[in-house]
Motif scaffolding. Structure first.
Motif, PDB file in Angstrom:
ATOM      1  N   GLY A 575       0.813  -1.212   0.000  1.00 52.44           N
ATOM      2  CA  GLY A 575       0.000   0.000   0.000  1.00 52.44           C
ATOM      3  C   GLY A 575       0.845   1.260   0.000  1.00 52.44           C
ATOM      4  O   GLY A 575       2.023   1.252  -0.372  1.00 52.44           O
ATOM      5  N   VAL A 576       0.228   2.355   0.437  1.00 55.42           N
ATOM      6  CA  VAL A 576       0.892   3.657   0.430  1.00 55.42           C
ATOM      7  C   VAL A 576       1.894   3.729   1.571  1.00 55.42           C
ATOM      8  O   VAL A 576       1.529   3.623   2.737  1.00 55.42           O
ATOM      9  N   ASN A 577       3.164   3.901   1.227  1.00 56.74           N
ATOM     10  CA  ASN A 577       4.216   4.020   2.231  1.00 56.74           C
ATOM     11  C   ASN A 577       4.651   5.452   2.482  1.00 56.74           C
ATOM     12  O   ASN A 577       5.225   5.765   3.527  1.00 56.74           O
ATOM     13  N   ALA A 578       4.419   6.322   1.512  1.00 60.89           N
ATOM     14  CA  ALA A 578       4.798   7.729   1.659  1.00 60.89           C
ATOM     15  C   ALA A 578       3.934   8.566   0.724  1.00 60.89           C
ATOM     16  O   ALA A 578       3.483   8.084  -0.308  1.00 60.89           O
ATOM     17  N   THR A 579       3.711   9.798   1.109  1.00 56.80           N
ATOM     18  CA  THR A 579       2.955  10.733   0.276  1.00 56.80           C
ATOM     19  C   THR A 579       3.776  11.993   0.092  1.00 56.80           C
ATOM     20  O   THR A 579       4.227  12.599   1.071  1.00 56.80           O
ATOM     21  N   LEU A 580       3.959  12.354  -1.164  1.00 55.87           N
ATOM     22  CA  LEU A 580       4.717  13.555  -1.511  1.00 55.87           C
ATOM     23  C   LEU A 580       3.773  14.594  -2.096  1.00 55.87           C
ATOM     24  O   LEU A 580       2.660  14.273  -2.521  1.00 55.87           O
ATOM     25  N   GLN A 581       4.244  15.837  -2.121  1.00 58.58           N
ATOM     26  CA  GLN A 581       3.505  16.919  -2.770  1.00 58.58           C
ATOM     27  C   GLN A 581       4.418  17.631  -3.748  1.00 58.58           C
ATOM     28  O   GLN A 581       5.482  18.130  -3.356  1.00 58.58           O
ATOM     29  N   ALA A 582       4.018  17.622  -5.021  1.00 58.64           N
ATOM     30  CA  ALA A 582       4.684  18.477  -6.002  1.00 58.64           C
ATOM     31  C   ALA A 582       4.038  19.850  -5.897  1.00 58.64           C
ATOM     32  O   ALA A 582       2.821  19.978  -6.009  1.00 58.64           O
ATOM     33  N   ARG A 583       4.844  20.872  -5.678  1.00 57.39           N
ATOM     34  CA  ARG A 583       4.334  22.208  -5.399  1.00 57.39           C
ATOM     35  C   ARG A 583       4.680  23.134  -6.564  1.00 57.39           C
ATOM     36  O   ARG A 583       5.802  23.118  -7.078  1.00 57.39           O
ATOM     37  N   PHE A 584       3.684  23.910  -6.958  1.00 58.93           N
ATOM     38  CA  PHE A 584       3.825  24.763  -8.128  1.00 58.93           C
ATOM     39  C   PHE A 584       3.629  26.222  -7.725  1.00 58.93           C
ATOM     40  O   PHE A 584       3.266  26.531  -6.588  1.00 58.93           O
ATOM     41  N   SER A 585       3.837  27.131  -8.663  1.00 54.67           N
ATOM     42  CA  SER A 585       3.768  28.558  -8.370  1.00 54.67           C
ATOM     43  C   SER A 585       2.346  29.048  -8.160  1.00 54.67           C
ATOM     44  O   SER A 585       2.140  30.178  -7.699  1.00 54.67           O
ATOM     45  N   ALA A 586       1.360  28.251  -8.480  1.00 53.36           N
ATOM     46  CA  ALA A 586      -0.042  28.633  -8.278  1.00 53.36           C
ATOM     47  C   ALA A 586      -0.867  27.372  -8.085  1.00 53.36           C
ATOM     48  O   ALA A 586      -0.421  26.261  -8.382  1.00 53.36           O
ATOM     49  N   GLY A 587      -2.077  27.555  -7.567  1.00 45.54           N
ATOM     50  CA  GLY A 587      -2.977  26.435  -7.403  1.00 45.54           C
ATOM     51  C   GLY A 587      -2.640  25.553  -6.221  1.00 45.54           C
ATOM     52  O   GLY A 587      -1.871  25.930  -5.324  1.00 45.54           O
ATOM     53  N   VAL A 588      -3.219  24.363  -6.204  1.00 48.82           N
ATOM     54  CA  VAL A 588      -3.010  23.431  -5.100  1.00 48.82           C
ATOM     55  C   VAL A 588      -1.879  22.462  -5.435  1.00 48.82           C
ATOM     56  O   VAL A 588      -1.607  22.199  -6.608  1.00 48.82           O
ATOM     57  N   PRO A 589      -1.202  21.932  -4.437  1.00 46.55           N
ATOM     58  CA  PRO A 589      -0.138  20.955  -4.697  1.00 46.55           C
ATOM     59  C   PRO A 589      -0.711  19.678  -5.313  1.00 46.55           C
ATOM     60  O   PRO A 589      -1.907  19.383  -5.190  1.00 46.55           O
ATOM     61  N   TRP A 590       0.165  18.927  -5.951  1.00 48.19           N
ATOM     62  CA  TRP A 590      -0.218  17.647  -6.548  1.00 48.19           C
ATOM     63  C   TRP A 590       0.308  16.524  -5.671  1.00 48.19           C
ATOM     64  O   TRP A 590       1.512  16.396  -5.456  1.00 48.19           O
ATOM     65  N   ARG A 591      -0.615  15.715  -5.145  1.00 50.16           N
ATOM     66  CA  ARG A 591      -0.240  14.601  -4.279  1.00 50.16           C
ATOM     67  C   ARG A 591       0.301  13.435  -5.095  1.00 50.16           C
ATOM     68  O   ARG A 591      -0.246  13.076  -6.139  1.00 50.16           O
ATOM     69  N   ILE A 592       1.384  12.815  -4.604  1.00 46.99           N
ATOM     70  CA  ILE A 592       1.966  11.623  -5.238  1.00 46.99           C
ATOM     71  C   ILE A 592       2.136  10.563  -4.162  1.00 46.99           C
ATOM     72  O   ILE A 592       2.913  10.741  -3.212  1.00 46.99           O
ATOM     73  N   ASN A 593       1.397   9.463  -4.277  1.00 41.08           N
ATOM     74  CA  ASN A 593       1.528   8.359  -3.329  1.00 41.08           C
ATOM     75  C   ASN A 593       2.611   7.394  -3.802  1.00 41.08           C
ATOM     76  O   ASN A 593       2.624   6.993  -4.979  1.00 41.08           O
ATOM     77  N   ILE A 594       3.495   7.022  -2.909  1.00 38.67           N
ATOM     78  CA  ILE A 594       4.508   6.008  -3.192  1.00 38.67           C
ATOM     79  C   ILE A 594       3.965   4.689  -2.646  1.00 38.67           C
ATOM     80  O   ILE A 594       3.754   4.550  -1.430  1.00 38.67           O
ATOM     81  N   ILE A 595       3.722   3.722  -3.526  1.00 36.81           N
ATOM     82  CA  ILE A 595       2.968   2.519  -3.190  1.00 36.81           C
ATOM     83  C   ILE A 595       3.823   1.280  -3.406  1.00 36.81           C
ATOM     84  O   ILE A 595       4.431   1.098  -4.472  1.00 36.81           O
TER      85      ILE A 595
END
Length: 704
Positions: A575-595
């Motif tokens: 399952g999901v072992n870690a969750t990352l966020q790609a962060r940009f100059s605008a808007g909401v971050p993009w979640r990335i699950n490491i599975i």
């Protein structure tokens, strides 16, 4: 399409900032300090709680520089009730006890005179969540003016039930339909309540509508609410077709609550469209008389209501037994024109009230748009609005025929539909409301479409509607926003929708990275969809990963290194072992699950066509879709023009029960005694083969 009892209950959201004194609202708290002058130093801070749920909340902060230009900024405040910031974007946020410091992210450090910079964060709270009492920008207290000549930035944490967070509660002038419809953005549907076809508004499973529900929807940032109403079961017989007084009074009560909250409100004739209006081809006189009698009564009942009340002639008009498109168009034109005539003739505010006219089936096909355009030309009324509905490209919207991703076909379908209504109406000064939008897969549950693909769809929808000046109304039958909990069932989805009202967000080719349970872990790539933003950082919790060591970015390619992935998955539990966020100059971050995963394992089973589930060890993986073919390679099961079957209609995974169920609808269209090869496609890229044979009502399944 709107929901039908016993069939589809189809699911179908910009918090305006108060100007002047501070307004604070639970689950939508806003603190605003205003000014109209600047000097050497001065600032204005707008702090709002965009959404709130038990134990957590999302905060949005806008900082306006009222003084001379600054090249870098630090904003400080104190939380008064023990709140904490758990993650932030577009700023670096740190805390020492109750004291919070937010520093610019580098790219947004410069703020011109009267310029504004914004950032957001997620936080935790217990007990209460008041807004901070004051803020300082680079050491200067933000009083909303310069020096000490402006009011305090303190905020009141309460409002009356009827207060409005709208920037204006005054009605738009008659004839200014484009401005009024722009002010209605964004909108929300109170679905499956007053439109339910049973005895009362609870007959489809939702509780009675309350003023508190509307207060909380207003606090989420919605400026308009569409209140679908079904009238047929509350009307007497010919010739008067009298609407039940208690039902009309109840509808009026809910409408008045919404108007008191500052909403624009739209009411309509809803499921009547398929209950009795659809019989118009064979029973024209009676249907016409009943429809006219209904709108005559509604026009009289609401003739003195605020101009912010809007009438919609009929929801999703349709006709049974007609001779074809020409007759359908003629009948709908009659209904729309009679509706217009009756309302305008009733006088009062109705003489100039905004009226909404739909296309046939609320379709955005060109032929349907042309038909409605003809009606608009004939009526020549500046206070008319066109409406269509949008539920996306059908294979993607229901997950059938391999439509698992937000791909160019899905995007172009959206662009085509929005372009057609914008070109036909908006370009001529006629406003358009997308009266319902969502995904048809929400009919079953929101998991029918993979989360990241769903988020990309709604991010683009909000963006493109904004560029085409279309007002959107989210269809919600109670599955999105809890009618008594006042929380979102999918806060991440709503966060993306809310962000799309004002800006674009960066996304990626996927919101997951799969790594094997055993053996070495290779570096993994994701393609970034920048959407006009720039990539800023990759973060786990409050810690930034190290660029060049943990990850690299080259153009639009984000690469997670082998070493970083190995560290992130740690013990490699499924399952999901870690969750990352790609962060940009605008808007909401993009979640990335490491599975972490292993290929799923299926097992033999027996059952019946009414109840067949095969054992499935998912081992960290998620099912995307299923193919079904006979031994000769032809397609098996329903919708046999494709081998890929419809998610949750023909098959349904249950990762908790460790099963995959094949629905009766699948076996209903499978040949008897014919072996069917099933190929299960998982999001890791793994494919697993399984075989089923139906003999009468008995089903056997095997792995070979």
């Amino acid at each position: 399409m709107a929901g039908l009892l016993g069939g589809r209950h189809t699911l179908r959201a910009r918090l305006a900032l108060a100007i002047g004194a501070v307004v604070a609202v639970l689950a939508g708290l806003v603190a605003v300090v205003t000014t109209n002058a600047y000097a050497a130093a001065g600032c204005q801070v707008t702090y709002r709680i965009a959404s709130q749920w038990p134990g957590g909340f999302t905060g949005d902060v806008a900082v306006k520089n009222l003084g001379d230009p600054i090249g870098g900024w630090t904003l400080r405040w104190a939380f008064g009730a023990g709140q904490t910031v758990t993650q932030a974007w577009n700023a670096t946020v740190t805390a020492s006890g109750a004291q919070v410091t937010a520093a610019d992210a580098g790219y947004n450090g410069a703020i011109a005179t009267n310029g504004t910079v914004s950032f957001g964060f997620n936080g935790s709270w217990t007990g209460s969540n008041p807004v901070p009492a004051s803020f300082t920008l680079n050491g200067t207290v933000c009083t909303g003016g310069v020096g000490s000549a402006s009011p305090s930035a303190s905020a009141s944490p309460s409002r009356s039930a009827s207060a409005s967070p709208s920037t204006s509660t005054s009605p738009q002038p008659s004839g200014d339909a484009m401005a009024a419809v722009a002010a209605m953005q964004p909108g929300w549907n109170l679905g499956n309540s007053l439109d339910a076809t049973g005895a009362d508004e609870t007959s489809w499973g939702n509780p009675r509508v309350t003023a508190a529900l509307l207060d909380n929807i207003r606090a989420q940032g919605f400026n308009s609410v569409r209140i679908p109403v079904t009238w047929g079961q509350h009307m007497g017989g010919a010739p008067n077709y009298t609407v039940d007084a208690a039902w009309l009074a109840r509808v009026k009560e809910v409408v008045d609550w919404a108007l008191a909250d500052g909403f624009y409100v739209m009411i309509n004739v809803h499921h009547d469209s398929w209950q009795w209006l659809n019989t118009m081809p064979g029973d024209r006189a009676n249907v016409q008389n009943k429809y006219n009698a209904l709108w005559t009564q509604l026009a009289a009942a609401f003739r003195g209501s605020s101009p912010k009340l809007v009438f919609e002639s009929v929801n999703e008009p349709q006709f049974t037994g007609s001779s074809g498109d020409a007759q359908n168009a003629e009948l709908l034109a009659v209904l729309n024109k009679e509706f217009h005539r009756i309302v305008r003739a009733s006088g009062g505010t109705n003489a100039t009230r905004l009226l909404v006219l739909p296309t046939l089936h609320t379709s955005a096909d060109q032929a349907r748009i042309d038909e409605l355009t003809s009606t608009f030309n004939q009526l020549n009324d500046r206070n008319l609005i066109a409406t269509v509905h949008f539920y996306g490209y059908w294979p993607f919207s229901v997950n059938v025929a391999g439509g698992t991703r937000f791909d160019p076909a899905v995007e172009q379908d959206l662009v085509g539909q929005f372009d057609r209504v914008a070109n036909a109406f908006v370009a001529r000064g006629i406003p358009v409301i997308i009266g319902e939008y969502g995904l048809l897969g929400f009919d079953r549950h929101t998991g029918t479409i993979e989360q990241g693909e769903k988020l990309k769809f709604f991010e683009y929808l909000g963006h493109y509607a904004r560029t085409k000046k279309l007002t959107t109304m989210l269809w919600d039958n109670g599955q999105h926003f809890g009618r008594t909990s006042f929380t979102w069932s999918d806060p991440e989805l709503f966060g993306q929708i809310r962000s799309s009202w004002t800006t674009r967000s960066g996304t990626a080719s996927a919101d997951f990275v799969y790594v094997p349970k055993t053996g070495s872990i290779a570096a993994q790539n994701l393609t970034l969809n920048l959407n006009g933003t720039t990539f800023q950082s990759l973060r786990q919790g409050s810690t930034d990963l190290v660029r060049g060591t943990d990850y690299t970015v080259s153009g639009n390619q984000l690469t997670l290194t082998s070493a970083a992935l190995t560290r992130l998955v740690a013990s490699r539990s499924y399952g999901v072992n870690a969750t990352l966020q790609a962060r940009f100059s605008a808007g909401v971050p993009w979640r990335i699950n490491i599975i972490t995963f292993d290929p799923p394992v299926l097992a033999a089973a027996t059952g019946t066509t009414a109840a067949f589930s095969l054992p499935a060890q998912f081992r960290g993986d998620q099912l995307a879709t299923m193919e079904a073919k006979y031994a000769d390679g032809s397609n098996a099961g329903p919708q046999n023009w494709t081998s890929f079957k419809e998610f949750d209609v023909t098959f349904a995974p249950d990762t908790t029960a460790n099963t995959i169920t094949l629905r009766p609808a699948f076996f209903a269209e499978v040949n008897d005694n014919a072996r069917v090869t099933l190929t299960f496609h998982f999001w890791s890229g793994t494919r697993v083969t399984y075989f089923v044979t139906k003999s009468g009502s008995t089903v056997t399944g095997s792995t070979s």
